[in-house]
Scaffold this active site. Structure first.
Site: not given
Ligand SMILES: *Cc1c(COP(=O)(O)O)cnc(C)c1O
Ligand code: SF4
Length: 428
Positions: A127, A140, A341, A143, A145
């Protein structure tokens, strides 16, 4: 903006808009046009006046990380206690965002390192994450990013999008595409449908997901027209981002109902945030309200190490305590997975309480949510099929298909019968 402020004041005082005003209020483009971007507008709305020094510091903060709050989301704030309000805290800058801590990184998830072409992050075998927009209805404050969103230079062009689509086309192992951003639903309908159509044409793409916060901060974005268009994709999932039960309003429910009404499964990803939802009772209420609306709680994220987020971060123990308070105490499908993460791009790692207390050759000792300790006796006669990956000759019926790969990686490599590897050695 005067009109926007008037409308917000009406909502804050539990009064209703007249029919003509309501048409504007529920128009998502009106909400975006009237989005709150100035400190002084917030002062007017809340009827407060910040000191000159505070105003200056707040301005510096939004110069670094932009502010935009939809009037709808702002109207949820309780003006009598705005400083503690979970909606306000997610939307309004905090000068602590400018503080740099040692642990923080610009791109903690190494999304750029794992990016083979612009816009694509390919970290997992099957994926990809596809950044199709860098705009959001609301920015947000928590966030991940932060550095990217709202930055005019990183708006993906049509050529960039086509490069991403081309990459997915070439990589036949990609069966799941996650549209992300920014917020994909900030794009005009035609662009969204273009991307979905292109992805639908690719045979090996089995699932498409959209990650969007619009059902939270701009529920009016879920228009009947959009729903009508989305209803024709029968492999589309949507993940949204509610963090607090307060966000599950009548308007949110209406948007959710439209999406579930055409059969789109909804998941929710929350972020664990200090002084906002770092409480087992708040989280339980949130997940229960979500399933009541037919949204499946999917993940609770430990807050990332992005710059300017330190004041939002909690200990990991708080997250585990929350999980301890969910499992057993509420419906199983209301319990999300708590994940960290991994900094540096390791992907999501689930963490939670331990339920296995001990183990012997044929007994597993477990404890349940209440602390009852119990024994599960394993069978004496169990003989698992020794796997040589030769599925045609195996008693278990499995018709392998084109996606079937003989390659095995990670811990699975150590477990597999058909691989002699005895240790994993880090490279690089
Ligand atoms: C979160 C994420 C996904 C999806 O992960 P799932 O556990 O399948 O929801 C895929 N690629 C990246 C880079 C991600 O951060
Ligand atoms: S990308 Fe960041 S600012 Fe945009 S909805 Fe998601 S958490 Fe909020």
């Amino acid at each position: 903006m005067k009109e926007g402020i008037d409308f917000i004041h009406l909502y804050m005082n539990d009064k209703k808009l007249n029919e003509k005003s309501l048409i504007k209020w529920t128009d998502w483009r009106w909400q975006i046009k009237n989005s709150i971007k100035k400190i002084e507008t917030v002062e007017k709305i809340l009827n407060v006046s910040f000191s000159e020094e505070k105003r200056k510091k707040l301005q510096e903060t939004i110069d670094a990380f932009p502010m935009a709050i939809t009037p709808y989301y702002m109207s949820l704030v309780d003006p009598s206690d705005y400083e503690n309000d979970p909606v306000f805290k997610q939307a309004f800058p905090d000068t602590r965002e400018l503080k740099k801590s040692d642990a923080e990184m610009l791109d903690p998830l190494a999304e750029e390192k794992d990016s083979p072409v612009i816009g694509i992050t390919h970290r997992y075998p099957d994926r990809v994450l596809f950044h199709v927009s860098n705009l959001c209805a609301m920015y947000c404050r928590h966030c991940t990013r932060k550095r990217k969103v709202g930055d005019k230079d990183s708006i993906p062009s049509k050529a960039d999008l086509l490069k991403g689509i081309e990459y997915i086309k070439k990589h036949t192992e990609v069966r799941d595409v996650l549209l992300s951003g920014g917020d994909p639903l900030m794009l005009p309908d035609e662009h969204i449908l273009f991307i979905l159509d292109e992805l639908t044409k690719i045979d090996h793409v089995e699932v498409i997901r959209i990650g969007t916060r619009t059902p939270v901060v701009l529920p009016f974005r879920i228009t009947n027209k959009l729903i009508d268009s989305l209803s024709k994709y029968d492999n589309l999932w949507i993940n949204t981002h509610y963090n607090h039960p307060k966000e599950l309003t009548y308007e949110a429910k209406t948007a959710i109902k439209k999406l579930t009404g055409v059969g789109i499964p909804l998941g929710n990803q929350s972020v664990l945030l200090a002084d906002i939802n770092d409480c087992p009772r708040i989280m339980k209420k949130l997940v229960q309200k979500l399933v009541h609306f037919r949204v499946r709680p999917y993940y609770i994220y430990q807050c990332d190490l992005s710059e300017g987020l330190e004041h939002f971060r909690t200990s990991v123990g708080k997250g585990i305590e929350i999980m301890e308070n969910l499992r057993g105490y509420t419906s199983g499908f209301a319990v999300p997975t708590y994940v960290i993460d991994a900094p540096g791009g390791g992907g999501k790692i689930p963490v939670g309480p331990n339920y296995i207390v001990s183990w012997s050759t044929n007994k597993v000792i477990l404890r349940n949510y209440e602390g009852v300790i119990t024994t599960y006796r394993e069978p004496d006669c169990y003989k698992p099929a020794l796997c040589d990956l030769n599925c045609t000759d195996c008693n278990l019926q499995f018709k392998t298909d084109t996606h079937h790969t003989k390659e095995v990686v990670g811990i699975n490599k150590l477990l597999a019968d058909y691989d002699d590897t005895i240790n994993l050695t880090p490279v690089g």
